[in-house]
Design a protein around this motif. Sequence first.
Motif, PDB file in Angstrom:
ATOM      1  N   VAL A  27       0.854  -1.181   0.000  1.00 27.78           N
ATOM      2  CA  VAL A  27       0.000   0.000   0.000  1.00 27.78           C
ATOM      3  C   VAL A  27       0.894   1.236   0.000  1.00 27.78           C
ATOM      4  O   VAL A  27       1.719   1.417   0.884  1.00 27.78           O
ATOM      5  CB  VAL A  27      -0.929   0.008   1.238  1.00 27.78           C
ATOM      6  CG1 VAL A  27      -1.713   1.318   1.289  1.00 27.78           C
ATOM      7  CG2 VAL A  27      -1.888  -1.167   1.180  1.00 27.78           C
ATOM      8  N   ASN A  28       0.762   2.068  -1.015  1.00 32.25           N
ATOM      9  CA  ASN A  28       1.646   3.204  -1.212  1.00 32.25           C
ATOM     10  C   ASN A  28       1.110   4.442  -0.509  1.00 32.25           C
ATOM     11  O   ASN A  28       0.057   4.962  -0.865  1.00 32.25           O
ATOM     12  CB  ASN A  28       1.793   3.460  -2.721  1.00 32.25           C
ATOM     13  CG  ASN A  28       2.778   4.573  -3.012  1.00 32.25           C
ATOM     14  OD1 ASN A  28       3.496   5.013  -2.120  1.00 32.25           O
ATOM     15  ND2 ASN A  28       2.816   5.011  -4.250  1.00 32.25           N
ATOM     16  N   ALA A  29       1.867   4.909   0.478  1.00 28.22           N
ATOM     17  CA  ALA A  29       1.460   6.100   1.209  1.00 28.22           C
ATOM     18  C   ALA A  29       2.077   7.365   0.622  1.00 28.22           C
ATOM     19  O   ALA A  29       1.858   8.453   1.138  1.00 28.22           O
ATOM     20  CB  ALA A  29       1.870   5.966   2.674  1.00 28.22           C
ATOM     21  N   ALA A  30       2.833   7.222  -0.469  1.00 26.50           N
ATOM     22  CA  ALA A  30       3.543   8.372  -1.022  1.00 26.50           C
ATOM     23  C   ALA A  30       2.601   9.474  -1.478  1.00 26.50           C
ATOM     24  O   ALA A  30       2.915  10.658  -1.363  1.00 26.50           O
ATOM     25  CB  ALA A  30       4.430   7.920  -2.183  1.00 26.50           C
ATOM     26  N   ARG A  89      -5.519   1.218   7.076  1.00 22.92           N
ATOM     27  CA  ARG A  89      -5.124   1.216   5.665  1.00 22.92           C
ATOM     28  C   ARG A  89      -3.624   1.476   5.497  1.00 22.92           C
ATOM     29  O   ARG A  89      -3.019   1.039   4.518  1.00 22.92           O
ATOM     30  CB  ARG A  89      -5.933   2.266   4.890  1.00 22.92           C
ATOM     31  CG  ARG A  89      -5.843   2.141   3.368  1.00 22.92           C
ATOM     32  CD  ARG A  89      -6.373   0.812   2.845  1.00 22.92           C
ATOM     33  NE  ARG A  89      -7.667   0.458   3.384  1.00 22.92           N
ATOM     34  CZ  ARG A  89      -8.829   0.778   2.828  1.00 22.92           C
ATOM     35  NH1 ARG A  89      -8.852   1.479   1.713  1.00 22.92           N
ATOM     36  NH2 ARG A  89      -9.970   0.387   3.381  1.00 22.92           N
ATOM     37  N   TYR A  90      -3.051   2.188   6.453  1.00 22.76           N
ATOM     38  CA  TYR A  90      -1.615   2.497   6.422  1.00 22.76           C
ATOM     39  C   TYR A  90      -1.000   2.090   7.764  1.00 22.76           C
ATOM     40  O   TYR A  90      -0.610   2.933   8.564  1.00 22.76           O
ATOM     41  CB  TYR A  90      -1.394   3.992   6.172  1.00 22.76           C
ATOM     42  CG  TYR A  90      -2.008   4.484   4.881  1.00 22.76           C
ATOM     43  CD1 TYR A  90      -1.323   4.368   3.671  1.00 22.76           C
ATOM     44  CD2 TYR A  90      -3.277   5.064   4.872  1.00 22.76           C
ATOM     45  CE1 TYR A  90      -1.887   4.823   2.484  1.00 22.76           C
ATOM     46  CE2 TYR A  90      -3.846   5.509   3.687  1.00 22.76           C
ATOM     47  CZ  TYR A  90      -3.146   5.390   2.498  1.00 22.76           C
ATOM     48  OH  TYR A  90      -3.721   5.835   1.331  1.00 22.76           O
ATOM     49  N   PRO A  91      -0.924   0.792   8.031  1.00 24.38           N
ATOM     50  CA  PRO A  91      -0.527   0.323   9.366  1.00 24.38           C
ATOM     51  C   PRO A  91       0.905   0.679   9.771  1.00 24.38           C
ATOM     52  O   PRO A  91       1.240   0.577  10.953  1.00 24.38           O
ATOM     53  CB  PRO A  91      -0.716  -1.193   9.271  1.00 24.38           C
ATOM     54  CG  PRO A  91      -0.659  -1.497   7.812  1.00 24.38           C
ATOM     55  CD  PRO A  91      -1.247  -0.320   7.119  1.00 24.38           C
ATOM     56  N   ASN A  92       1.729   1.097   8.822  1.00 23.41           N
ATOM     57  CA  ASN A  92       3.107   1.454   9.160  1.00 23.41           C
ATOM     58  C   ASN A  92       3.306   2.957   9.300  1.00 23.41           C
ATOM     59  O   ASN A  92       4.429   3.420   9.510  1.00 23.41           O
ATOM     60  CB  ASN A  92       4.063   0.913   8.086  1.00 23.41           C
ATOM     61  CG  ASN A  92       4.049  -0.601   8.016  1.00 23.41           C
ATOM     62  OD1 ASN A  92       4.069  -1.276   9.045  1.00 23.41           O
ATOM     63  ND2 ASN A  92       4.002  -1.141   6.813  1.00 23.41           N
ATOM     64  N   LEU A  93       2.214   3.709   9.206  1.00 22.02           N
ATOM     65  CA  LEU A  93       2.284   5.162   9.283  1.00 22.02           C
ATOM     66  C   LEU A  93       2.084   5.615  10.731  1.00 22.02           C
ATOM     67  O   LEU A  93       1.130   5.212  11.389  1.00 22.02           O
ATOM     68  CB  LEU A  93       1.194   5.761   8.394  1.00 22.02           C
ATOM     69  CG  LEU A  93       1.382   7.194   7.872  1.00 22.02           C
ATOM     70  CD1 LEU A  93       2.672   7.326   7.082  1.00 22.02           C
ATOM     71  CD2 LEU A  93       0.186   7.572   7.007  1.00 22.02           C
ATOM     72  N   ASP A  94       2.987   6.457  11.211  1.00 21.47           N
ATOM     73  CA  ASP A  94       2.925   6.955  12.583  1.00 21.47           C
ATOM     74  C   ASP A  94       2.326   8.358  12.577  1.00 21.47           C
ATOM     75  O   ASP A  94       3.012   9.340  12.282  1.00 21.47           O
ATOM     76  CB  ASP A  94       4.332   6.979  13.184  1.00 21.47           C
ATOM     77  CG  ASP A  94       4.355   7.524  14.609  1.00 21.47           C
ATOM     78  OD1 ASP A  94       3.286   7.557  15.245  1.00 21.47           O
ATOM     79  OD2 ASP A  94       5.443   7.919  15.068  1.00 21.47           O
TER      80      ASP A  94
END
Length: 415
Positions: free
Chosen positions: A20-23, A57-62
Amino acid sequence: MELKTILATFTLFTACAQVVNAADFELHNRDRVVFYGDSITDNSPYTAFVEAFVVTRYPNLDVRFFNAGVGGDRVSGGWMGPIDKRLPRDLFSRKPTVVTVMLGMNDGSYRPFDQGIFDTFSKGYEHIVSESKKQIPNARFFLIQPSPFDDVTRTPSFPGGYNGVLKLYGDFVSQLARKNGYGVIDLNTPVNTMLTAALSLDSALAPKIIGDRVHPGGSGHLVMAEAILKSWGADGVVSRTEIDSKLGIGHVEHAKIRDIRMGTTLSWQSTEDALPYPVDRNNPETKLVLKASDFDAAMNQEILKVTGLATGSYNLKIDGSNVATFSTDELASGVNLATYNTPMSLQAGVVLNLTTNKTYTQYFKWRQLEVSLASLPATEVSPAIKSYERAEDELIKLQHKLAKPVSHQFELTPQ
């Protein structure tokens, strides 16, 4: 080695799993988001919905989230203090990098358009923007055009209706945002569009979506959260998995597939990069809103497509539990697993509940400790505040831990 096994193994290693691209998403690591507004924001579902969506949806986003809504507030402030007290205490002190502001519902005074009342609103809003630019110049602001007063499912009380007044206020908000290089989010149009569709589907139930015509229930807040997430460029796809039952994987997005076994039962292991958004599909109002909006199609796509099956019906199990029975044609077209009761949606539901509880903890710390006890010596109050901050930190850690996707066993068996 059998041909089917060779092909499945070959396809397994050549399948492309896309993270999943958070860019392209507006929020980034270490962002601090503050929702500022009146009672529609105050401890409301849409802010928790947005947060839970981001976490799942963005589990690695802090990202940290704060709700600074106060019931009855106007651009001048309200019962929790005038605006020049509210802004530094409840907004600037949070050191936000992202801010949403939704005001206007109370500012129009629930009456036909009045130029004097509007001038007070416009000048007050300009003051909020001016002070914000001075105190938090690097924050990314999103001014929200106010959500609607329901003049759709009930007859307006005066010509043009109060929502007509709010639209004029929303036009000003849009102009102010663009003038200052801020983002603008329209909550009025999508909610009104949904209400119009809901009224045509169920004229008895539709008025309950915004029961008092001002404050949407949870189902209405779902559409509001969607509008915000869309404006931020949120990814509407949880995952896409396409499997040729004769050859193996055809295409995979946002997931990793392994251990494909072909035979009477087609089975595989899947680890998705995100979780579907949990929705209470048993709630009548929510069911109506989902029919009357594009939430699932736009924001909650967890697609499983299986081709090459013999004509018939197939039972899907995940981790040994029945999910649903699908026809060959349904599977060939693709089914949206996000709309079913799966282990993934249950996991996401736990995250949403935890997010709500974290919000309540944060709310108590702000309202009861930071504000209500502000007159007491800091030495008396600070230990309690720090205790709640530690509890909040632990809840956030748990929230992110529980949002991490895990591997699941899928089985598709002919009926």
